[in-house]
Scaffold this motif. Structure first.
Motif, short mmCIF file in Angstrom:
data_model
loop_
_atom_site.label_atom_id
_atom_site.label_comp_id
_atom_site.label_asym_id
_atom_site.label_seq_id
_atom_site.Cartn_x
_atom_site.Cartn_y
_atom_site.Cartn_z
N GLN A 30 0.84 -1.19 0.00
CA GLN A 30 0.00 0.00 0.00
C GLN A 30 0.88 1.25 0.00
O GLN A 30 2.07 1.19 0.29
CB GLN A 30 -0.93 -0.02 1.21
CG GLN A 30 -1.91 -1.17 1.21
CD GLN A 30 -2.80 -1.20 -0.01
OE1 GLN A 30 -3.70 -0.38 -0.17
NE2 GLN A 30 -2.57 -2.16 -0.90
N ILE A 31 0.30 2.37 -0.31
CA ILE A 31 1.05 3.61 -0.51
C ILE A 31 1.91 3.92 0.72
O ILE A 31 1.46 3.86 1.85
CB ILE A 31 0.07 4.78 -0.81
CG1 ILE A 31 0.85 6.04 -1.17
CG2 ILE A 31 -0.88 5.02 0.35
CD1 ILE A 31 -0.02 7.15 -1.74
N VAL B 53 -9.13 5.05 3.04
CA VAL B 53 -8.37 6.13 2.40
C VAL B 53 -7.07 5.59 1.81
O VAL B 53 -6.69 5.93 0.67
CB VAL B 53 -8.09 7.26 3.41
CG1 VAL B 53 -7.16 8.30 2.81
CG2 VAL B 53 -9.41 7.92 3.84
N LEU C 210 -6.11 5.70 -2.20
CA LEU C 210 -4.90 6.40 -2.65
C LEU C 210 -3.94 5.45 -3.35
O LEU C 210 -3.31 5.83 -4.35
CB LEU C 210 -4.21 7.06 -1.46
CG LEU C 210 -4.90 8.28 -0.86
CD1 LEU C 210 -4.17 8.75 0.41
CD2 LEU C 210 -4.96 9.43 -1.87
N THR C 211 -3.82 4.23 -2.85
CA THR C 211 -2.93 3.26 -3.49
C THR C 211 -3.42 2.92 -4.89
O THR C 211 -2.62 2.86 -5.84
CB THR C 211 -2.85 1.98 -2.65
OG1 THR C 211 -2.38 2.31 -1.34
CG2 THR C 211 -1.90 0.98 -3.28
N MET D 25 -2.72 6.06 -7.09
CA MET D 25 -1.30 6.32 -7.26
C MET D 25 -0.65 5.32 -8.21
O MET D 25 0.06 5.69 -9.16
CB MET D 25 -0.61 6.27 -5.89
CG MET D 25 0.90 6.45 -5.89
SD MET D 25 1.82 4.90 -6.02
CE MET D 25 1.24 4.00 -4.61
N SER E 148 -2.26 -1.37 -7.86
CA SER E 148 -3.53 -0.67 -7.95
C SER E 148 -4.69 -1.58 -7.55
O SER E 148 -5.59 -1.18 -6.80
CB SER E 148 -3.73 -0.16 -9.38
OG SER E 148 -4.93 0.55 -9.50
N LEU F 135 -11.91 8.18 -6.68
CA LEU F 135 -10.52 7.77 -6.94
C LEU F 135 -10.48 6.41 -7.63
O LEU F 135 -9.67 6.18 -8.53
CB LEU F 135 -9.73 7.71 -5.63
CG LEU F 135 -9.18 9.04 -5.09
CD1 LEU F 135 -8.29 8.78 -3.88
CD2 LEU F 135 -8.39 9.78 -6.15
N SER G 158 -9.05 5.62 -11.28
CA SER G 158 -8.08 4.54 -11.42
C SER G 158 -8.50 3.58 -12.53
O SER G 158 -7.65 3.04 -13.26
CB SER G 158 -7.94 3.77 -10.11
OG SER G 158 -7.55 4.62 -9.06
N TRP H 154 5.91 9.41 -8.19
CA TRP H 154 5.43 10.32 -7.14
C TRP H 154 6.57 10.70 -6.18
O TRP H 154 6.33 11.11 -5.06
CB TRP H 154 4.27 9.71 -6.36
CG TRP H 154 2.97 9.73 -7.10
CD1 TRP H 154 2.77 9.58 -8.44
CD2 TRP H 154 1.66 9.89 -6.54
NE1 TRP H 154 1.44 9.63 -8.75
CE2 TRP H 154 0.74 9.81 -7.60
CE3 TRP H 154 1.18 10.06 -5.25
CZ2 TRP H 154 -0.63 9.92 -7.41
CZ3 TRP H 154 -0.20 10.16 -5.05
CH2 TRP H 154 -1.09 10.10 -6.12
#
Length: 667
Positions: A236-237, A289, A293-294, A297, A318, A423, A427, A563
């Protein structure tokens, strides 16, 4: 039979690893592949008994550790969640073993490779069948060890060394969080057994304890610490940076890590711990969240990757975000369903990519490919099927889990759900874009590789194509065949192996959403596909002039630099840690203070003293008499001083007692 599922891969790993030179390459392949195939066959029988016949099995072999109230047993739990994971792990692993027997046939160390694959499978099976957190942690760490060995299989390559170390170090951060979470579980519940912990969880909802000087809720802290472990393993992010670099290992390793084993371990821990997570709304919000975000991103980074395997790797990251997102919204069955579907089309994509790389003499840059549709037509069909399933194209496997996941996300009618929905929808747009881009650059656009490579390019062997055909079938039909068994109100498949509070159920709302809302993800997917076709088929040359604009250039740099996670980690964390480790820890403390006052310093001091003392060995009698007198004087003085000190102390103690006696008599 139940134990055979777990220990047959271990038997194959031991046989191939220790006796590979005696049984030979063919013997190692037969032993490991047959072991995993038999384990897969037994897994289908367990799935029938556990899921379809509702016969949950749990047993303990013997006590592992016992100290006061700490009792840890070797126990195994075969419920619906475990049975589903067994199908995913053993079936995909058996196909990867079969594929590897041909793909790695020219490698001189194939017995070691097959042993590592089987060992990887064993530890993953140990993880998903454990009935307590300690045994699960054993499988968790074993999976990390096996991934290090497999990523670093070609250990003479520096990049493979770096990737393996990076995977190990980054995962250790998550492992530390998970170990703290397991310790907090024992501190709270005084046991590690799932059945006891999950039944007692509601009783500790409002209890707090002090952690790092702060008073925090017990259930919330345990949930967050367990999720930290999932962040590391499931990329994960924040702790995702190891996953794309893991592509340095052989392609079958990538398929096994990304489709069925290591990256799904974190999702499994979240699924298994659902009876704890459900009682912490804050932890569920964080999970939602992070998952959203993952997903976003990784999808944006995948758009600008040129390495064939890295595009698929970022798609894995993803899709893992989607799974975690579903768990954060308490839709655990959706997360597990997407995990199972994803295993089929992701294994198909990786093994098909391996077929392309094999045909192109180990070339992985998509810009140096093209025109392969005529050279490897079967592989082309398989990659198209896998890419369409990944996009969530209607009536393929990915469609049945991905679209309903986004519908349930929107149906929560909460700001976190809407945030995750949009999101996730964006994606889906980027996922479609890089999927079609991969197909176009690899197979459709004019060839851009050397003549020598093209002349030697060929379709893979039948042994490599058989797993592709099976996975292609699964990527088309598995979602349709299992959707009614896994999803929907009234489905009794899970029998509380996946727990959901009544207040967190949002299935009703998703059923009555407007068809316009349900079409939004599909429309975004179509737009992403059309954008890729238009750009790379009609307007590819305009991309260069388009990059002249500063804003576009900065945005492209942001995506292509991933990123800036690696840059931030290297510049602000890794470099400072290395500087501290060399200049402070090594040079100042280790080579400085410790050596000065430690053994080396003592040795040097004694050496200097002995050299000085040896100068008195002059051979003259009056020198020796002088030394004897000097030594006698020193020891006598020392004795008198010690006597004086003792006498002084006795006098002080005597006067102190007299003072106490006088003080008491006056009172």
């Amino acid at each position: 039979m139940y134990l055979s599922i777990i220990f047959l891969p271990l038997l194959g790993a031991i046989t191939a690893g220790l006796f590979g030179r005696y049984i030979g390459k063919t013997g190692a392949i037969i032993v490991t592949t047959a072991s995993v195939f038999i384990s897969s066959l037994f897994s289908f029988i367990v799935f029938y008994e556990t899921v379809l016949c509702h016969s949950v099995t749990a047993f303990k072999l013997f006590t592992w550790m016992e100290s006061n109230i700490l009792i840890v047993s070797w126990g195994f739990l075969f419920d619906s969640l475990t049975a589903t994971m067994l199908i995913v792990v053993t079936f995909i692993s058996s196909l990867v073993h079969l594929y590897s027997s041909s793909y790695m046939s020219e490698d001189p160390h194939i017995p070691r490779f097959m042993a590592y694959l089987s060992l990887f499978t064993f530890f993953m099976l140990m993880l998903v069948t454990a009935d307590n957190y300690v045994q699960m942690f054993l499988g968790w760490e074993g999976v990390g060890l096996a991934s290090y060995l497999l990523i670093n299989f070609w250990h003479t390559r520096i990049q493979a060394n770096k990737a393996a170390m990076k995977a190990m170090i980054v995962n250790k951060i998550g492992d530390f969080g998970l170990s703290l979470g397991i310790a907090a579980i024992f501190f709270t519940f005084s046991t590690f057994d799932f059945s006891i912990v999950f039944n007692l969880a509601p009783l500790f909802v409002h209890e707090n304890f002090v952690f790092l000087g702060f008073e925090v809720n017990k259930i919330t802290l345990i949930s967050l610490l367990l999720f930290v472990g999932a962040v590391g393993k499931s990329a994960q992010i924040g702790l995702h940076t190891w996953l794309p670099d893991a592509m340095e290992g052989p392609t079958p390793v990538s398929a096994l890590i990304h489709a069925a084993t290591m990256v799904t371990a974190g999702v499994f821990v979240v699924l298994r711990s659902s009876p704890i997570l459900e009682y912490s709304n804050f932890a569920l919000l964080i999970i939602t969240v992070m998952g959203a975000l993952t997903a976003f991103m990784a999808a944006t980074i995948g758009v600008v990757q040129n390495d064939l395997k890295k595009v698929i790797a970022y798609s894995t990251c993803s899709q893992l975000g989607y799974m975690i997102l579903a768990c954060g919204l308490s839709n655990y069955s959706i997360g597990l369903f997407h995990l199972m579907n994803h295993a089929f089309f992701k294994a198909l994509l990786f093994l098909s990519a391996g077929s392309v790389i094999h045909a192109m003499s180990d070339e992985q840059d998509m810009r140096k490919m093209g025109g392969l549709i005529k050279i490897v037509p079967i592989t082309y069909v398989m990659i198209v099927i896998g890419s369409l399933a990944l996009m969530g194209f209607p009536f393929l496997t990915g469609f049945y889990s991905k679209d309903i996941l986004l519908e349930l996300t929107y149906g929560t009618y909460h700001i976190s759900g809407l945030f995750a929905y949009w999101l996730g929808t964006l994606s889906a747009f980027f996922t479609s874009f890089y999927s079609i881009r991969l197909v176009y650059l690899t197979f459709i656009k004019p060839n851009n590789s050397s003549k020598a490579i093209i002349n030697n390019a060929h379709e893979s062997s039948t042994v490599m194509l058989i797993p592709l055909w099976i996975l292609g079938f699964g990527s088309i039909f598995v979602g349709f065949l299992f959707k009614d068994l896994f999803l929907g109100l009234g489905v009794d498949t899970w029998n509380n192996s996946l727990f959901q509070l009544v207040t967190h159920v949002s299935f009703f709302e998703s059923e009555f959403l407007s068809y316009k809302v349900k079409l939004i993800p599909f429309i975004f997917s179509i737009l992403g596909s059309l954008s890729a076709i238009i750009i790379y088929d009609f307007s590819e040359k305009k991309l260069i002039s388009f990059n002249i604009y500063k804003k576009v250039y900065y945005l492209y740099s942001f995506f292509v630099k991933k990123w800036y996670f690696d840059n931030i980690y290297n510049n602000y964390i890794v470099n400072n840690v290395l500087y501290f480790g060399y200049h402070i820890s090594f040079k100042l403390v280790d080579r400085g203070i410790l050596e000065l006052f430690g053994p080396l310093g003592i040795v040097r001091t004694l050496k200097i003293l002995t050299e000085k003392v040896s100068n008195f060995q002059s051979g003259l009698i009056y020198h020796y008499v002088f030394m004897m007198i000097l030594g006698t004087t020193f020891f006598v003085s020392l004795f008198l001083m010690s006597f004086y000190i003792k006498a002084t102390l006795l006098i002080i103690i005597f006067y102190f007692f007299i003072y106490l006696i006088n003080f008491n008599s006056k009172n």
